[in-house]
Design a protein around this motif. Sequence first.
Motif, short mmCIF file in Angstrom:
data_model
loop_
_atom_site.label_atom_id
_atom_site.label_comp_id
_atom_site.label_asym_id
_atom_site.label_seq_id
_atom_site.Cartn_x
_atom_site.Cartn_y
_atom_site.Cartn_z
N SER A 1 0.84 -1.26 0.01
CA SER A 1 0.14 0.11 0.08
C SER A 1 0.82 1.11 -0.08
O SER A 1 0.33 2.30 -0.76
CB SER A 1 -1.02 0.03 1.28
OG SER A 1 -2.12 -1.11 1.10
N ARG A 2 1.85 1.35 0.79
CA ARG A 2 2.82 2.41 0.65
C ARG A 2 3.54 2.66 -0.51
O ARG A 2 3.77 3.71 -1.15
CB ARG A 2 4.05 2.22 1.83
CG ARG A 2 3.50 2.15 3.22
CD ARG A 2 2.87 3.58 3.62
NE ARG A 2 2.58 3.75 4.87
CZ ARG A 2 1.89 4.75 5.63
NH1 ARG A 2 1.54 5.93 4.67
NH2 ARG A 2 1.55 4.69 6.85
N PHE A 3 3.72 1.37 -1.18
CA PHE A 3 4.61 1.55 -2.51
C PHE A 3 3.52 1.87 -3.55
O PHE A 3 3.79 2.82 -4.26
CB PHE A 3 4.78 0.00 -2.99
CG PHE A 3 5.34 -0.02 -4.25
CD1 PHE A 3 7.02 0.17 -4.40
CD2 PHE A 3 4.56 -0.27 -5.54
CE1 PHE A 3 7.28 0.20 -5.83
CE2 PHE A 3 5.33 -0.42 -6.69
CZ PHE A 3 6.54 -0.17 -6.77
N MET A 4 2.30 1.57 -3.56
CA MET A 4 1.24 2.05 -4.39
C MET A 4 1.01 3.63 -4.21
O MET A 4 0.38 4.37 -5.18
CB MET A 4 -0.09 1.46 -4.34
CG MET A 4 0.12 -0.08 -4.32
SD MET A 4 0.68 -0.27 -6.40
CE MET A 4 -1.07 0.11 -7.17
N THR A 5 1.21 4.36 -3.05
CA THR A 5 1.05 5.66 -2.83
C THR A 5 2.22 6.31 -3.16
O THR A 5 2.59 7.53 -2.80
CB THR A 5 0.67 5.98 -1.37
OG1 THR A 5 1.56 5.38 -0.41
CG2 THR A 5 -0.84 5.24 -0.96
N LYS A 6 3.23 5.63 -3.64
CA LYS A 6 4.50 6.19 -3.87
C LYS A 6 5.39 6.51 -2.56
O LYS A 6 6.44 7.58 -2.74
CB LYS A 6 4.53 7.49 -5.02
CG LYS A 6 4.06 6.81 -6.49
CD LYS A 6 3.77 8.11 -7.40
CE LYS A 6 3.40 7.44 -8.65
NZ LYS A 6 3.14 8.74 -9.74
N ASP A 7 5.19 6.03 -1.70
CA ASP A 7 5.96 6.25 -0.33
C ASP A 7 6.92 5.19 -0.47
O ASP A 7 7.11 4.35 0.43
CB ASP A 7 4.79 6.03 0.82
CG ASP A 7 5.58 6.48 2.18
OD1 ASP A 7 6.86 7.04 2.12
OD2 ASP A 7 4.94 6.38 3.31
N TYR A 8 7.96 5.52 -1.28
CA TYR A 8 9.21 4.61 -1.32
C TYR A 8 10.10 4.47 -0.28
O TYR A 8 10.70 3.50 -0.09
CB TYR A 8 9.80 4.87 -2.65
CG TYR A 8 9.21 4.98 -3.97
CD1 TYR A 8 8.36 3.79 -4.00
CD2 TYR A 8 8.94 6.02 -4.73
CE1 TYR A 8 7.64 3.91 -5.57
CE2 TYR A 8 8.29 6.18 -5.83
CZ TYR A 8 7.42 4.91 -6.30
OH TYR A 8 6.66 5.08 -7.31
N SER A 9 9.88 5.12 0.71
CA SER A 9 10.85 5.31 1.99
C SER A 9 10.50 4.17 2.83
O SER A 9 11.23 3.62 3.65
CB SER A 9 11.00 6.64 2.75
OG SER A 9 9.44 6.81 3.16
#
Length: 202
Positions: free
Chosen positions: A194-202
């Motif tokens: 889910s974080r990846f899908m929101t471009k929260d790559y950290s």
Amino acid sequence: MLHSDRLESARKLYYNGAYYAAERAFYELSGEMEGFSSLERCEIEAYKVLCAVALDKVNATGLVETFCTKYPNAPQRAMVRSALANRYFKTGRYQEALDIYRTVSEEHIYRNGRDEYVFNKAYCSMRTGAYDDAEDGFGKLLNRRHTRFTTPATYYLGYVHYVKKEFKKAAPLFEKVGEDNSFSLMARYFAVESRFMTKDYS
């Protein structure tokens, strides 16, 4: 033993999970109906049906329908119908369970069974693709006191948001249950995705 004492004894057998003994006790009581009030007679008939449902009798569904037809205004009507729905739920018959849950109002469920009713109905909604209804149900549980349904409701609400591609809503819910042994593996995976899908790559 007084009729009222025998009725209370039969109730205790049912709530202690001694369904065979409870069923026998209620059938014995039903043969002596002249000693009971009309409300007590209705209750005895209801518990006979509840025992049949708990024992997974072949004719349980028919007994529920017969009881509800014979006693349309019985205070135990919702309890009997929800018991059948719970049986369907436990055996994975989610659409059949949901069809019944939708005919039962939460206000007509005894207080100690309302959280289970809301959770089961929401879970059935999720499993049958009614995601908005599932979201409402799980969300309702999270606004109540903490119970054994709180953690699973948190996880499944996250999953509903995930399926609906609402990843910003999903991630914190998955992270909240990430340390729970029952959900940790999948919750952590879905949280990261889910974080990846929101471009929260950290």
